[in-house]
Design a protein around this motif. Structure first.
Motif, PDB file in Angstrom:
ATOM      1  N   GLU A 279       0.840  -1.197   0.000  1.00 18.62           N
ATOM      2  CA  GLU A 279       0.000   0.000   0.000  1.00 18.62           C
ATOM      3  C   GLU A 279       0.879   1.252   0.000  1.00 18.62           C
ATOM      4  O   GLU A 279       0.623   2.216  -0.729  1.00 18.62           O
TER       5      GLU A 279
ATOM      6  N   ARG B  12       2.196   1.781  -3.363  1.00 21.18           N
ATOM      7  CA  ARG B  12       1.152   2.311  -4.259  1.00 21.18           C
ATOM      8  C   ARG B  12       1.031   3.825  -4.086  1.00 21.18           C
ATOM      9  O   ARG B  12       0.931   4.569  -5.065  1.00 21.18           O
ATOM     10  N   ASP B  13       1.078   4.270  -2.825  1.00 17.26           N
ATOM     11  CA  ASP B  13       1.017   5.716  -2.542  1.00 17.26           C
ATOM     12  C   ASP B  13       2.157   6.454  -3.237  1.00 17.26           C
ATOM     13  O   ASP B  13       1.959   7.500  -3.861  1.00 17.26           O
TER      14      ASP B  13
ATOM     15  N   LEU C 110       3.929   5.488  -5.804  1.00 15.84           N
ATOM     16  CA  LEU C 110       3.773   5.450  -7.265  1.00 15.84           C
ATOM     17  C   LEU C 110       2.746   6.486  -7.727  1.00 15.84           C
ATOM     18  O   LEU C 110       2.929   7.127  -8.760  1.00 15.84           O
ATOM     19  N   GLU C 111       1.683   6.654  -6.932  1.00 10.80           N
ATOM     20  CA  GLU C 111       0.673   7.656  -7.305  1.00 10.80           C
ATOM     21  C   GLU C 111       1.275   9.046  -7.324  1.00 10.80           C
ATOM     22  O   GLU C 111       0.983   9.856  -8.207  1.00 10.80           O
ATOM     23  N   ARG C 112       2.142   9.306  -6.354  1.00 11.41           N
ATOM     24  CA  ARG C 112       2.779  10.630  -6.313  1.00 11.41           C
ATOM     25  C   ARG C 112       3.684  10.850  -7.533  1.00 11.41           C
ATOM     26  O   ARG C 112       3.987  11.976  -7.889  1.00 11.41           O
TER      27      ARG C 112
ATOM     28  N   ALA D 236       2.913   9.797 -10.540  1.00  8.14           N
ATOM     29  CA  ALA D 236       2.128   9.636 -11.772  1.00  8.14           C
ATOM     30  C   ALA D 236       2.437  10.741 -12.785  1.00  8.14           C
ATOM     31  O   ALA D 236       2.711  10.465 -13.957  1.00  8.14           O
TER      32      ALA D 236
ATOM     33  N   ARG E 215       4.346  10.431 -16.405  1.00  4.77           N
ATOM     34  CA  ARG E 215       3.727  10.821 -17.680  1.00  4.77           C
ATOM     35  C   ARG E 215       4.681  11.706 -18.470  1.00  4.77           C
ATOM     36  O   ARG E 215       4.898  11.496 -19.663  1.00  4.77           O
TER      37      ARG E 215
ATOM     38  N   GLU F   4       9.276   4.956   2.387  1.00  2.00           N
ATOM     39  CA  GLU F   4       8.740   5.719   1.249  1.00  2.00           C
ATOM     40  C   GLU F   4       9.847   6.582   0.637  1.00  2.00           C
ATOM     41  O   GLU F   4       9.907   6.749  -0.581  1.00  2.00           O
TER      42      GLU F   4
END
Lengths: 123, 436
Positions: free
Chosen positions: B283, B286-287, B289-291, B293, B297, B321
């Motif tokens: 989890e 995942r946090d 990786l979201e940061r 994003a 890109r 982290e």
């Protein structure tokens, strides 16, 4: 797109690249970004027409500013595009002389100074 | 005349009375000793000390040869000599099987008129030489570090005066050796201090340079904000976005300063403080990786997270982290345009995490340095960040009782793998990780 005011920003730091893109956009420039010298070369070879000016960082991964300048000089299609060096390096003035660029700015960059340099180059 | 002093300056002694001759010889020997003291006070190297001493030893007694012997544990090393014919320079003898060893072990001088009648002498070693008689004194009587030998080709019983001169020479030698040792230590300390200053200067200059990068982004956003505000466009949709970017820039600067402080603390033997809590590493990843994003890109990188199931453990969440953040930002920087894969796998009492890119890879000559402070050197130097990321990652994982390693091939990418115990080990949970 205003082809007369198209600029390529070669900068590995995405925050700086995005800020410069946004600001130059505010001033009516059309901006393309590349994250290192290799990406810049790849993009330049697909551009038509070519950008009027290149803002170039010195220290970048994959291909740095020095290597990019050498590759640019070796390519007759790209050699004539003026380059403005933008670097945090204390030796930026010396590097500018060695790389025979049109102008240089030291980071952190003052927007008015940047716009003044661009306007002068793109007269 | 049993206690005569050798005639170091025999020029016109024949004209002198015997007592006058003795006085003159004593004066001459004293002058020579003073000269030796002066010479020894200026030399700093063992080689130079030996050269001064072996020459003086021969001159002072008028002997046919002199040796300078050094103790090397259980051996005696015949380090230097000045003699009418070669003796044993460069050779080693057991300390229990030669006269210099006897002198050192017994802390007293040896005077031998007929070496072939003395059981302390290894006769085979002497047979090829001219030596018939000798005198040998230890250097430093309390705990001898060497010996000075005198040798004669004709039978000669060294006088007390000669032995006294050799002892005086040995005392001067002892002081000179200690000075040389102290000088060497001093030079070493000075060198270490200079290295420390150099490292510190390098640290400051790199830190100043690298802080400029986020500062540049932040200042650009602030100047833009100022410009847009001046235009009076209060409802300009660019304003909040610009302000948000300025905030993000300031946060990045703050994180960089935190990293600097961590590294400074570690370099002073400090510790990484861990705040252990139970959480799911998948989890947390995942946090992170979201940061990433948006950055992914713009770097045209697809981020993939492979994990079969939750992996719960006791670790410091913010620190882990930070490790993932450092590994991912490297992967994005060097692996643009290619997918980046994060794989998390529970393995019994531990967990293994892999961050893998398909970028330019790590040059083989840098491979040994990447976990050092400012490990990023050479052509890719100063390409953003402080070069502290991997160093701090390793320290954080170390503090958890874990480890990190990597695989890389030029232009095929690299994979960083770290392993952690499910519960940070006791020593590290007490946050006692120190770095030299």
């Amino acid at each position: 797109m205003n082809e007369l005011r198209t600029i390529l920003v070669v900068e590995d730091d995405s925050d700086i690249s995005e800020a410069v893109t946004a600001i130059l956009g505010d001033y009516g420039y059309s901006v393309h970004a590349a994250a290192n010298g290799q990406e810049a070369l790849d993009r330049l070879r697909t551009f038509n027409p070519l950008p009027r000016l290149i803002l170039l960082d010195l220290m970048m991964p994959v291909m740095d500013g020095w290597q990019f300048r050498a590759a640019q000089a070796a390519d007759p299609a790209l050699a004539a595009i003026p380059v403005v060096l933008v670097s945090a390096d204390v030796g930026v003035a010396q590097a500018a002389e060695q790389l025979a660029v049109a102008a240089w700015l030291r980071k952190p960059v003052d927007i008015r100074a940047l716009i003044a340099v661009l306007d002068r180059q793109l007269l | 005349m049993t206690d005569s002093v050798p005639q170091a300056s025999p020029s016109s002694d024949a004209a002198l009375s015997p007592p006058a001759r003795v006085v003159r010889a004593q004066l001459s020997a004293t002058e020579r000793l003073v000269q030796v003291a002066q010479e020894l006070s200026t030399v700093r190297e063992l080689r130079e000390i030996m050269s001064v001493v072996r020459d003086a030893a021969r001159e002072l007694t008028g002997a046919d040869g002199a040796t300078f012997v050094l103790r090397e544990g259980k051996n005696c090393f015949y380090a230097d000599e000045n003699a009418i014919a070669p003796l044993w320079k460069g050779r080693r003898f057991p300390i229990t099987g030669c006269i210099s060893g006897w002198v050192m072990l017994n802390k007293q001088a040896a005077v031998i008129e007929d070496i072939y009648a003395d059981p302390r002498i290894p006769h085979e070693a002497y047979r090829p030489t001219f030596v018939r008689s000798l005198a040998m004194v230890p250097i430093r009587t309390s705990s001898p570090v060497g010996a000075i030998g005198n040798y004669w080709a004709e039978p000669h019983l060294a006088t007390d005066g000669e032995v006294k001169l050799l002892r005086a020479l040995a005392d001067l030698t002892s002081v000179a050796l200690e000075n040389a040792q102290l000088y060497g230590q001093l030079q070493q300390r000075i060198g270490q201090a200079q290295d420390a200053v150099r490292t510190r200067e390098e640290f400051i200059s790199i830190a100043a340079h690298e802080l400029r990068t986020p500062l540049t982004a932040l200042l650009l956003q602030l100047q833009r904000l100022e410009g847009l505000s001046r235009q009076g466009a209060a409802h300009d949709e660019r304003l909040p976005e610009c302000a948000a970017r300025a905030t993000a820039g300031a946060q990045r600067l703050a994180a960089l300063i935190d990293g600097l402080l961590d590294a400074t603390q570690l370099s002073h033997g400090g510790i990484i403080q861990l705040k252990l809590e139970e959480f799911d590493l998948v989890e947390a990843a995942r946090d992170v990786l979201e940061r990433f994003a948006a950055a992914a890109r713009s770097a045209s990188c697809e981020l993939q997270l492979n994990a079969q199931s939750a992996v719960r453990g006791y670790w410091d969440r913010l620190r882990l982290e930070q490790v993932l953040t450092n590994l991912l930002s490297n992967a994005l920087k060097y692996g643009r345009g290619k997918p980046i894969r994060v794989t998390i796998e529970g393995r019994g009492e531990g967990v293994s995490v892999e961050v893998s890119d398909q970028g330019v890879g790590i040059a083989p000559d840098l491979a040994g340095k990447i976990f050092e402070r400012f490990g990023r050197v050479g052509p890719i130097a100063h390409s953003g960040g402080l070069g502290l990321g991997l160093y701090l990652a390793r320290e954080v994982l170390d503090a958890h009782g874990g480890s990190i390693r990597f695989w890389s091939k030029p232009n095929q990418g690299c994979t960083f793998t770290f392993d952690l115990p499910l519960r940070a080990s006791a020593k590290s949970s007490a946050a006692t990780h120190s770095v030299a």
